[in-house]
Design a protein around this motif. Sequence first.
Motif, PDB file in Angstrom:
ATOM      1  N   MET A  17       4.181 -45.992  20.843  1.00 46.81           N
ATOM      2  CA  MET A  17       3.108 -46.941  21.098  1.00 46.81           C
ATOM      3  C   MET A  17       2.146 -46.438  22.160  1.00 46.81           C
ATOM      4  N   LEU A  20      -0.075 -44.252  19.961  1.00 44.12           N
ATOM      5  CA  LEU A  20      -0.733 -44.938  18.854  1.00 44.12           C
ATOM      6  C   LEU A  20      -1.757 -45.965  19.345  1.00 44.12           C
ATOM      7  N   THR A  45       7.249 -43.937  11.059  1.00 38.91           N
ATOM      8  CA  THR A  45       7.127 -44.196  12.489  1.00 38.91           C
ATOM      9  C   THR A  45       8.518 -44.243  13.116  1.00 38.91           C
ATOM     10  N   GLU A  50       5.439 -49.808  16.142  1.00 39.53           N
ATOM     11  CA  GLU A  50       4.338 -48.962  15.654  1.00 39.53           C
ATOM     12  C   GLU A  50       3.895 -49.391  14.259  1.00 39.53           C
TER      13      GLU A  50
END
Length: 461
Positions: A17, A20, A45, A50
Amino acid sequence: MSPASVVHVALLPSAGMGHLTPFLRLAALLVRHHCHVTLITPQPTVSKAEQHLLTRFQSSFPDVNQVQFHVVPPDEDVPSAADPFFLQFAAIRRSSHLLSPILASLSPPLSAFVYDMTLISPVLPIANTLGVPYYILFTSSATMFSFYSYFPSLPAPQSFPDVVEIPGVLAIPKSSIPPPLMIPNSIFGNLFKEDSPKLTKLHGVFINTFEGLEAVSLEALNCGKVVKELPPVYPVGPFVPCEFEKVDQKGAPLTWLDDQPDGSVVYVCFGSRTALGRDQIRELGDGLVRSGCRFLWVVKDKKVDKEDEEGLDGLLGEELVERIKEKGLVVKEWVDQSEILGHKAVRGFVSHCGWNSVIEAAWCGVPILGWPQIGDQKINAEVVSKSGWGVWKKDWGWEGERVVKGEEIGEAVKEMMNNESLKIRAVQVKEDARKAISVGGGCEIALQNLREEWKKIVKNI
């Protein structure tokens, strides 16, 4: 617009995260600046968080072209204890040859390509064939980037000096250097060694920061003080949290916050990857109770959310759960952190100082009590401390070095929550953050100039 006039930017994030989220916020920012965006998402992922975020992003931005990039599975002989996010970094790097047909098939033709900082070396030759400018998004601070770019000038890790002097920036004590860099042949260390010497081959570096927060580091980087011939470093932050990031918490914790007095709550969260040990979690809970402050605590004891199924009673113990009820709320689910930090009840933030968290706190004007755990977090904590809107307890050490006792934690929380100068400075940082994205601000100017450059490329295709 006709395809011949479209500025088309492809984005390639990496795992976690922390990587992303800034890419998705950058995508939203580019869309607002009238760019056509293709998002190339490595699959599978690592975490459920995510995948859920990607789904919500796609719903909110249906015009963004989302292309799945299926990566080669990790080697079978990898130790089971290895960090799953670092393993995914390595898997994406091994799979980089599969990007060429993806990028070649994109339409309209690309104007620019932005990829993750963990993928510099393997993606560089592919990016070089595109015939358009290519950049990395460095998902940490400009100060950390100064260390990263200066890294090839340093001796071998076992010979690091006690203090690393980054020209024009700051002195970094050896104790603040990411521990994996000291481990021979670690995935993280190998990324540094292989990638940092290649920075000069890029057309630029995007960083989610702004002048009001890191003016000294940005000036040193862009004036050649840190590394000569370094490409431009663009402060394109602060990335503003987006509507698609909001999650349904079924009334909590925002409803709970609504019932608390203004400026009375300390928010406690160590990000998407940091999992504290069981003993430290219980000492932290004890410390929060001892502080006498109201608190909202996001607790995590597994790196990957797919593995985390234990209830709070088992994790904290029934006695601590009972003590918490009077003034605290504890949750284990992924929360909308930016909305929590922006709530009028929140006065302070106990944070690991992951860079996304630092920027979100800056955007909301919330003082930080830094408790760095891994990686770049001590260097980021130093940015906060030097800026005067946060503090960090340097003797608490890295994750797992020692169990910090509840008495220490409680006292530190109380001090931070009662420190009026931190709050005043945090409000100033908030104002600087908002200026950066307003008309004439650093972020807006950087993106406008880049878009003009990219438009010239479109005309020449």
